[in-house]
Write an enzyme that holds these catalytic residues in place. Sequence first.
Site, PDB file in Angstrom:
ATOM      1  CG  HIS A   1      -1.787  -1.217   1.309  1.00 48.44           C
ATOM      2  ND1 HIS A   1      -1.316  -2.445   1.716  1.00 48.44           N
ATOM      3  CD2 HIS A   1      -3.096  -1.401   1.016  1.00 48.44           C
ATOM      4  CE1 HIS A   1      -2.303  -3.323   1.682  1.00 48.44           C
ATOM      5  NE2 HIS A   1      -3.395  -2.726   1.269  1.00 48.44           N
TER       6      HIS A   1
ATOM      7  CG  HIS B   1      -5.936   1.771  -0.700  1.00 46.50           C
ATOM      8  ND1 HIS B   1      -6.102   2.396   0.504  1.00 46.50           N
ATOM      9  CD2 HIS B   1      -6.086   0.440  -0.444  1.00 46.50           C
ATOM     10  CE1 HIS B   1      -6.330   1.507   1.447  1.00 46.50           C
ATOM     11  NE2 HIS B   1      -6.327   0.316   0.896  1.00 46.50           N
TER      12      HIS B   1
ATOM     13  CD  GLU C   1     -22.242  -5.303  23.221  1.00 45.95           C
ATOM     14  OE1 GLU C   1     -22.158  -4.745  22.098  1.00 45.95           O
ATOM     15  OE2 GLU C   1     -23.301  -5.307  23.888  1.00 45.95           O
TER      16      GLU C   1
ATOM     17  CG  HIS D   1     -30.392 -12.106  24.989  1.00 40.19           C
ATOM     18  ND1 HIS D   1     -31.036 -11.641  23.868  1.00 40.19           N
ATOM     19  CD2 HIS D   1     -30.099 -11.005  25.735  1.00 40.19           C
ATOM     20  CE1 HIS D   1     -31.145 -10.309  23.946  1.00 40.19           C
ATOM     21  NE2 HIS D   1     -30.587  -9.906  25.053  1.00 40.19           N
TER      22      HIS D   1
END
Lengths: 694, 694
Positions: free
Chosen positions: B30, B274, B432, B494
Amino acid sequence: PFEWTAVDRRTVDTVRVLAMDAVQKVGNGHPGTAMSLAPAATLLFQKHLRHDPSDPAWVGRDRFVLSPGHSSLTLYIQLYLSGYGLTLDDLKSFRTWGSRTPGHPEHGHTAGVETTTGPLGQGLANAIGMAMAARYERGLFDPDAAPGASPFDHRIYAFASDGDLEEGVTGEASSIAGTQKLGNLVVIYDDNHISIEGDTKVAFTEDVLKRYEAYGWHTQSVEFTTPDGYVEDVEALHRAIVAAENETQRPSIIRLRTIIAWPAPKLQNTGKAHGSALGEPEVAATKQILGFDPQQHFEVSDEVLAHAREVAERGKAAHEAWSARYEAWRAANAQRAAEFDRIARRELPAGWDAKLPQFPPGKDLATRKASEAVIQAIAEQLPEFWGGSADLAESNNTTVKGGLSFLPYYEQDNEFGGSSPYGRILHFGIREHAMGSILNGIALHGNTRVFGGTFLVFSDYMRPAVRLASLMHLPVTYVWTHDSIGLGEDGPTHQPIEHYAALRAIPGFSFVRPADANETAAAWKATLEQDGPVGLALTRQNVPVFDREVLGSALSVHEGVKRGGYVLAEASGGTPRAILIATGSEVQLAVAARERLEESGVPTRVVSMPCVEWFEAQDVGYQDSVLPKSVKARVAVEVGVAQPWYRYVGDAGRVISLEHYGASADFATLLREFGFTAEAVEAAARESLAAVAD
Amino acid sequence: PFEWTAVDRRTVDTVRVLAMDAVQKVGNGHPGTAMSLAPAATLLFQKHLRHDPSDPAWVGRDRFVLSPGHSSLTLYIQLYLSGYGLTLDDLKSFRTWGSRTPGHPEHGHTAGVETTTGPLGQGLANAIGMAMAARYERGLFDPDAAPGASPFDHRIYAFASDGDLEEGVTGEASSIAGTQKLGNLVVIYDDNHISIEGDTKVAFTEDVLKRYEAYGWHTQSVEFTTPDGYVEDVEALHRAIVAAENETQRPSIIRLRTIIAWPAPKLQNTGKAHGSALGEPEVAATKQILGFDPQQHFEVSDEVLAHAREVAERGKAAHEAWSARYEAWRAANAQRAAEFDRIARRELPAGWDAKLPQFPPGKDLATRKASEAVIQAIAEQLPEFWGGSADLAESNNTTVKGGLSFLPYYEQDNEFGGSSPYGRILHFGIREHAMGSILNGIALHGNTRVFGGTFLVFSDYMRPAVRLASLMHLPVTYVWTHDSIGLGEDGPTHQPIEHYAALRAIPGFSFVRPADANETAAAWKATLEQDGPVGLALTRQNVPVFDREVLGSALSVHEGVKRGGYVLAEASGGTPRAILIATGSEVQLAVAARERLEESGVPTRVVSMPCVEWFEAQDVGYQDSVLPKSVKARVAVEVGVAQPWYRYVGDAGRVISLEHYGASADFATLLREFGFTAEAVEAAARESLAAVAD
């Protein structure tokens, strides 16, 4: 003129009472939000949502998504009041075995539930996917209708909570929604300042509406908390929703400031009211405040129920009015109508697979490149087939050539040949999680077939969405390329190791790792011919195209792949002494090892196992024919952790696996240094043969 | 006065040339961002970063995080120029086997690399964690120093790319950074409008700075693109960085508008620049523009190198000046200095575990509740121990009581007993993924021990961070409660099913599922006594506390858990005919089944296997003593998919597992309906005994 009568207000209070009672009866659940969102939910279901409770699958319906799935009662009670078939008894059996009212809403389980929510953020991102699908659907069937005039024009409404907006997936998806100018999307954000850890000031102090302005959304605020106390100004909310509906050039978000568990005297505005039963005394006290008999439970007056159920009549009328427009459209668009019928039945057109590419042996080809050719062949036959990538289109080879970018405007100069509001090429940006959730929303909306690509290692970023696709059994396809250390120089951050095992572990998910170009075509075909989510793991590097005739394949490649595992190369004489099992780019090692073993007099079979899940779905007879119990000398080879293979190799078998992270180097060096060679497979087979002989 | 001389400019151009050459030599990589960020990186390393290349572990150093890890050359070249030990030869071996310059920067592999980056978004979130850790570290050792006066005051600098800011994890983490008012954090956002799919307008049209304002950040813009063409106004960038440094009450982000691959004549401002080598002709043309000899490669003038290396001298001087302050602090704070020395060595204080709770048999207890008690005991002994939850503190039982919330202000009235900038209780909000990445940043920063909690099912949301913790071998602990269908009514969204297998699959990660309260204490102890990341899976529901004496355990619970698997209950006579292997809440089923089997005359051993990874790390002799090869009648029982257990039960064994999603009901009903009973374990054992006899 907007009307909100005493009966409407009583309906709202009835919703609160039912929510409290349902949680109290089972002893656990989430009463608070269902209470404070009662006015908003009732307003939406009664006055805004275009729906027909007698036909929850009506293609012209608006969609409603409850992103805070823990507040499932918000939805269940409206489904009950609107007449979707849910009964008071269903509410009484909330969160119990076999009920139609599980803890979180489950799509496919309860009529009227548009998506399974609970894992926060997913629902709002699903809604954004639905809004995108609605535009694509319109483009398929009625692209030239004036805005709002098509039977395919409808809206997506969603409720979102603090938790939904804290989760990054909604930030990703909302940025996409802004870029896509989804004017058919109306989100109500329940700003109640309370989450499980109490006041959200400990973790959530940002200016949410300013953030949504930054995304390019239309934003409004409605405050139920006023200097004069808590005033549920339903008309103000109504006006805001109307303004949001009238804003067709941008997605809309309405911040609604509420007090959780209103008007429970002690527990309103507390974290406890979020996720626990209020307790009988508090329930009774609240009923008294609301003018309900504290001795009664699940009290619904006939007047309230009759009034609420009128929405079903209004919905039928709306449906009928729509049907007239729909029939007019059909009459004027016979061919499109026929296409619509086929697509709505999820049928593939006759002969759709006739032009799937067949790859001649001899020339090596990366399976991602093979997939690119297959995608073109499918796209040519299936206008409902669209997809894209999380900013890796060139690497994932996911672009439908000539498909145009899916963007809200027409343009001719982009790198994908231009753009259109109905384009087939999705640009998710570097947002794998939103991609996954949006794909789910698109699949839930229906009437299209969608796929999305990224590197296999980044399936981790989208895993919560993959799980929900599996739980809901949604037909989405993931194109996961760069599927092993074979990607080479990008190194361990980009090299999947544990992902085969981790993805195979998901119930209801099919992980497919084709061995060569022809297995890739077969994998795509089998994927389209089934209904659940599928992840295709494809190589970056070239792999050989096998000559199945020379190898003595037992089945055609299409039949073999569909069955998940099959005899790719038969042992000489037809009775193997050893079996080599492999997937993807390692099948070539098994084939080469087989030659060596055969040369030394060991009849050896190679089983290609592109999809363990599909193999497990076969009858035992077929499974035994591929892996006869009598042949205990077995080797499995795959460039990931061994965990999935012990089951198949048995006590005497060996697994050639990778139990550590990769490295940055060219792929040939990596494979050699990490022991992925035909010699190693051969040696393992000899070890296994020796173990059997012991 | 700011000085940026011709040699500085030549240094910047040398960086570009090295970047082009390094990518060109290996043929992939890159180059584009390394070229356009050359001025910013050189400015930062030469003029802003307080660092001492001769001591990359200097505790007083500023940290630099390169969030766009694909632009690793940006970092490698500065490390080379600053004198961290990287050589031109290292740059020449970029992305090749065994080199110190892998495709993405790897912490622990290359001196000066503060974190492993590549998976986008993680780096910026790590930097936010580092900034939080810096504040906590200061609170541990020098809380009363005036702002900026402590030897523990330092800054965190980060580069972030479009991709980093598209990923939701940075949105989550940046919102936390705003709430936390991290004035020690300076981010430079490389706004180059280009990603792999070309112009970012197809997916990223939001107003990024407005979004960061909404988070509460200090924002600035510097444009290298001007009406007069591209002007790299390094002084303007310098002024912005100074302003950001001077802003100590908020985190700062500077949007730097660049053109990728500047000044490559054909490939600047393209997606191709890139992620691909520019090609020799373009490299040569660019060198000509920069006044370098196109025939030469890796050209670094002595003048440039000598000039750049002066930073090492300046760094040494800064280090020496710091050392004087540090020694003064030590002299004035002898006790804190001793504590610092202990913590910096990652030592546990003598007798730290003496007060770990011991739970008497007889009373059932959820392992999450046991963990809560253990956390208190640890926190009492280890001031460096802190942590929190993703808005589930009460459910995860993660709160250090009396620890105060970690918030930027002092307050007395919150629900955690108050707040302090040095509080021990972290509030991540419902984020999270950011939690995982921030925990990594905290661990990377060093000098604390940190943990974070959520429900086990939501380990999916943080999985990319768990993987990087494992790859970097970081000592972070996850408290994952509600670890099975045993959580009951919340239902399938869950309930973890596949997570045990999926987490065990991650190399370098330890997944620990204790069977009872005492195993929970032992799991925490073993976790603190090792170095890698550990996930503790803890029950919501009560489970029995075993009487190890009665059962005839072979080892103490601490010794047994540390070894991953051990004989919890010995077969009568000491020689088992059958072995039952279980984890967590299912161990009680194995114990009950053993009783039945023993009663019917089958000597049966129960192996508790809280951590497969730790068991696998034992010598073969120990492993064979727990699971003797001669005992082939085996049953494994665990409420997740069977995938991990085939390895241990062998051909004659049976696995009692859950291969489908759960449901919403009370846990006792779920376990019964899904076949998790002592009877089922007993029956499976009899089947296995029969299979052995066959």
